[in-house]
Design a protein around this motif. Sequence first.
Motif, PDB file in Angstrom:
ATOM      1  N   THR A  34     -22.285  -6.609  -1.300  1.00  8.72           N
ATOM      2  CA  THR A  34     -20.830  -6.631  -1.413  1.00  8.72           C
ATOM      3  C   THR A  34     -20.458  -7.669  -2.470  1.00  8.72           C
ATOM      4  OG1 THR A  34     -20.470  -8.386   0.209  1.00  8.72           O
ATOM      5  CG2 THR A  34     -20.599  -6.106   1.069  1.00  8.72           C
ATOM      6  N   ARG A  35     -19.237  -7.670  -2.891  1.00 11.14           N
ATOM      7  CA  ARG A  35     -18.767  -8.640  -3.889  1.00 11.14           C
ATOM      8  C   ARG A  35     -18.974 -10.073  -3.398  1.00 11.14           C
ATOM      9  NH1 ARG A  35     -13.109  -7.585  -6.566  1.00 11.14           N
ATOM     10  NH2 ARG A  35     -14.365  -5.776  -7.109  1.00 11.14           N
ATOM     11  N   GLU A  36     -18.644 -10.328  -2.138  1.00  7.22           N
ATOM     12  CA  GLU A  36     -18.787 -11.675  -1.583  1.00  7.22           C
ATOM     13  C   GLU A  36     -20.265 -12.049  -1.430  1.00  7.22           C
ATOM     14  OE1 GLU A  36     -17.129 -15.307   0.190  1.00  7.22           O
ATOM     15  OE2 GLU A  36     -16.764 -13.973  -1.476  1.00  7.22           O
ATOM     16  N   GLN A  37     -21.092 -11.127  -0.984  1.00  4.80           N
ATOM     17  CA  GLN A  37     -22.522 -11.406  -0.888  1.00  4.80           C
ATOM     18  C   GLN A  37     -23.104 -11.725  -2.259  1.00  4.80           C
ATOM     19  OE1 GLN A  37     -23.794  -7.753   0.912  1.00  4.80           O
ATOM     20  NE2 GLN A  37     -23.647  -8.555   3.002  1.00  4.80           N
TER      21      GLN A  37
END
Length: 166
Positions: free
Chosen positions: A52-55
């Motif tokens: 994901t973007r945050e990961q």
Amino acid sequence: MTRNPTTRRSALAWLGMGASAVALGACGGTPANAQQNFRVSYSEAEWRERLTREQFRILREAGTERAFTSPLNDEHRAGTFHCQGCGNALFSSEHKYDSGTGWPSFWRPIDNGAVGYSTDRLLGYPRTEEHCADCGGHLGHRFNDGPRPTGHRHCINGVALEFRPA
């Protein structure tokens, strides 16, 4: 004087808002271990597709999540915490404790080869950065203010972890 964990947590949460903002900006960038070769390796485009973007921001750009935002901070079941990037087993619930800092904390990794260490100077002073030994993903930092028997606090971004119940 007796320490009140609720007061400490409230103060850390309040301070954490400002400190997290500083840390979010200061910790972003390329992890110190980016030039190493790891068992699991993908191109930047492949990592972006897998995470994901945050990961991606945490694991591949050495970001930091805001304090007290990870559901894994309050995870108390028996099980194992794995790297979100590659699935490597990193920490056991047997070694998890509530540090009151707002991030999942452990007093030791699951084994000596699970995590790697490097020196992070992004805040202007040296800190011990932790990364997944298999893929190099940034996990967080190790501090020398943890409980016995190690005296270490492995302060880990929950976004970097996947919990697998026993």
